[in-house]
Write an enzyme that holds these catalytic residues in place. Structure first.
Site, short mmCIF file in Angstrom:
data_model
loop_
_atom_site.label_atom_id
_atom_site.label_comp_id
_atom_site.label_asym_id
_atom_site.label_seq_id
_atom_site.Cartn_x
_atom_site.Cartn_y
_atom_site.Cartn_z
N ILE A 194 -34.55 -26.01 7.70
CA ILE A 194 -33.41 -25.43 7.26
C ILE A 194 -32.59 -24.90 8.67
O ILE A 194 -31.48 -25.25 8.61
CB ILE A 194 -33.58 -24.25 6.47
N ASN A 230 -33.50 -17.09 11.05
CA ASN A 230 -33.80 -18.22 9.84
C ASN A 230 -35.33 -18.46 10.29
O ASN A 230 -36.30 -18.90 9.48
CB ASN A 230 -33.16 -19.46 10.23
N TYR A 254 -46.02 -12.59 2.86
CA TYR A 254 -44.61 -13.45 2.96
C TYR A 254 -43.58 -12.55 1.99
O TYR A 254 -42.53 -12.49 2.52
CB TYR A 254 -44.89 -14.70 2.71
N LYS A 311 -39.88 -10.66 3.06
CA LYS A 311 -38.67 -11.20 2.44
C LYS A 311 -37.98 -10.22 1.87
O LYS A 311 -36.73 -10.04 1.79
CB LYS A 311 -38.92 -12.55 1.90
N1 LIG Z 1 -38.55 -24.28 2.82
C1 LIG Z 1 -38.62 -23.34 1.57
O1 LIG Z 1 -38.99 -23.94 0.64
C2 LIG Z 1 -38.09 -22.04 1.88
C3 LIG Z 1 -38.00 -21.25 0.78
C4 LIG Z 1 -37.44 -19.96 0.98
C5 LIG Z 1 -37.26 -19.49 2.38
N2 LIG Z 1 -37.46 -20.47 3.35
C6 LIG Z 1 -37.39 -19.65 4.66
O2 LIG Z 1 -36.56 -20.56 5.44
C7 LIG Z 1 -36.53 -20.32 6.68
C8 LIG Z 1 -36.92 -21.70 7.23
O3 LIG Z 1 -37.86 -22.24 6.74
P1 LIG Z 1 -38.06 -24.14 6.84
O4 LIG Z 1 -38.46 -24.47 5.37
O5 LIG Z 1 -37.04 -24.54 7.69
O6 LIG Z 1 -39.46 -23.88 7.67
P2 LIG Z 1 -39.98 -24.82 8.86
O7 LIG Z 1 -41.53 -24.61 9.01
O8 LIG Z 1 -39.76 -26.42 8.52
O9 LIG Z 1 -39.12 -24.45 10.05
C9 LIG Z 1 -39.28 -23.25 10.64
C10 LIG Z 1 -39.03 -23.09 12.07
O10 LIG Z 1 -39.24 -21.70 12.60
C11 LIG Z 1 -39.91 -22.15 13.77
N3 LIG Z 1 -40.79 -20.82 14.13
C12 LIG Z 1 -42.01 -20.36 13.51
N4 LIG Z 1 -42.38 -19.05 14.06
C13 LIG Z 1 -41.54 -18.99 15.06
C14 LIG Z 1 -41.45 -17.94 16.17
N5 LIG Z 1 -42.25 -17.04 16.37
N6 LIG Z 1 -40.35 -18.02 16.78
C15 LIG Z 1 -39.38 -18.87 16.87
N7 LIG Z 1 -39.48 -19.81 15.97
C16 LIG Z 1 -40.43 -19.99 15.08
C17 LIG Z 1 -40.82 -23.34 13.66
O11 LIG Z 1 -41.31 -23.82 14.65
C18 LIG Z 1 -40.20 -24.03 12.65
O12 LIG Z 1 -39.20 -24.88 13.48
C19 LIG Z 1 -37.96 -19.26 6.91
O13 LIG Z 1 -37.60 -18.36 7.08
C20 LIG Z 1 -38.34 -19.61 5.58
O14 LIG Z 1 -38.98 -18.57 5.04
C21 LIG Z 1 -37.81 -21.69 3.14
#
Ligand SMILES: NC(=O)c1ccc[n+]([C@@H]2O[C@H](COP(=O)([O-])OP(=O)(O)OC[C@H]3O[C@@H](n4cnc5c(N)ncnc54)[C@H](O)[C@@H]3O)[C@@H](O)[C@H]2O)c1
Length: 242
Positions: A15, A84, A151, A155
């Site tokens: 995202i 994010n 988790y 949130k």
């Molecule tokens: N994909 C989903 O279904 C979903 C649903 C609800 C919420 N979200 C939220 O959206 C956000 C993005 O999720 P996503 O789906 O793109 O996940 P993703 O795993 O594809 O990307 C997350 C990114 O965060 C980075 N990251 C992790 N730990 C880190 C740290 N300590 N410092 C800096 N960067 C760090 C990772 O390297 C990765 O590039 C998150 O907060 C997640 O909880 C995602």
């Protein structure tokens, strides 16, 4: 968007990367902070001089502060922020909680938003449409998947923080959160055993499919650069899933 610089944590993948792509496509510049060196390099190559990438662990306040100082030094003053970065964390039932793992999830998913927002506020350039978007989840309101209580709680806290930020930073900076449902990114590897289990779950979603990172990015861009009378809101993007 042309004079905007959007700081996106966890911006190298999923995202975050989709928000960076959308912001740059709209004429903004993007600063991507992430811990995934290979994907940061790929993003830098794809976005060229419209992006500045750095290896920053958002759970480490010293690392965040030095990256923020580096930004100012390089003349990249952020005008907008997307908190994010997030992880699911190790699956744990409530009778077998590892406190260190709870701390790790909270530090990456919530404490980082305090720390990065502080760094942003101290180094930002003023902008008439200044805004912050925090990435929550529908787990905040439905409790999340079994074994992912840390988790879900992280949130929930992020949503309360969003409301507090919106009050404290008004009227100059609007602050909102997005609560996605099941979006097709790598984070799902920590939720589902395999792709077929994930596709199976998709059939239970009212819109009968997973969401895409691009669809979440569209909403993020709207909250960042439009939505002039919207602050302190949590917007759900879940295909109808509660
Ligand atoms: N994909 C989903 O279904 C979903 C649903 C609800 C919420 N979200 C939220 O959206 C956000 C993005 O999720 P996503 O789906 O793109 O996940 P993703 O795993 O594809 O990307 C997350 C990114 O965060 C980075 N990251 C992790 N730990 C880190 C740290 N300590 N410092 C800096 N960067 C760090 C990772 O390297 C990765 O590039 C998150 O907060 C997640 O909880 C995602």
């Amino acid at each position: 968007m042309k004079d905007a610089v959007v700081l996106i944590t966890g911006g190298a993948a999923g995202i975050g990367r989709a928000i960076a792509d959308a912001a740059v496509a709209g004429g903004a510049r993007a600063v991507l902070w992430d811990v995934d060196a290979a994907r940061l390099e790929a993003a830098q190559e794809a976005l060229g001089d419209k992006a500045l990438t750095a290896n920053v662990d958002v759970s480490d306040p010293a690392c965040v502060e030095s990256a923020a100082a580096g930004l100012s030094g390089a003349g990249w003053k952020p005008t907008h922020l997307v908190n994010n970065a997030g992880i699911i964390g190790r699956r744990m039932t409530l009778d077998a909680i590892d406190p260190a793992e709870v701390d790790r999830v909270l530090a990456i998913n919530v404490r980082s938003a305090f720390v990065v927002t502080g760094a942003f506020l101290n180094r930002r350039a003023d902008h008439p449409k200044a805004a912050i978007v925090n990435l929550s989840s529908i787990a905040a309101s439905n409790g999340g998947a079994a074994g992912n209580a840390a988790y879900a709680a992280s949130k929930g806290a992020l949503q309360s923080l969003t409301l507090a930020m919106a009050r404290e930073l008004a009227p100059g900076i609007r602050v909102n959160a997005l609560a996605p449902g099941i979006i097709d990114t790598d984070i799902q590897k920590d939720v589902f055993a395999d792709r077929s289990e994930m596709e199976e779950r998709a059939t239970t979603i009212p819109l009968h499919r997973l969401g895409t990172a691009g669809e979440v990015a569209e909403a993020a861009v709207w909250l960042l650069f439009s939505a002039p009378y919207t602050t302190g809101e949590v917007i759900t993007i879940s295909g109808g899933r509660k």
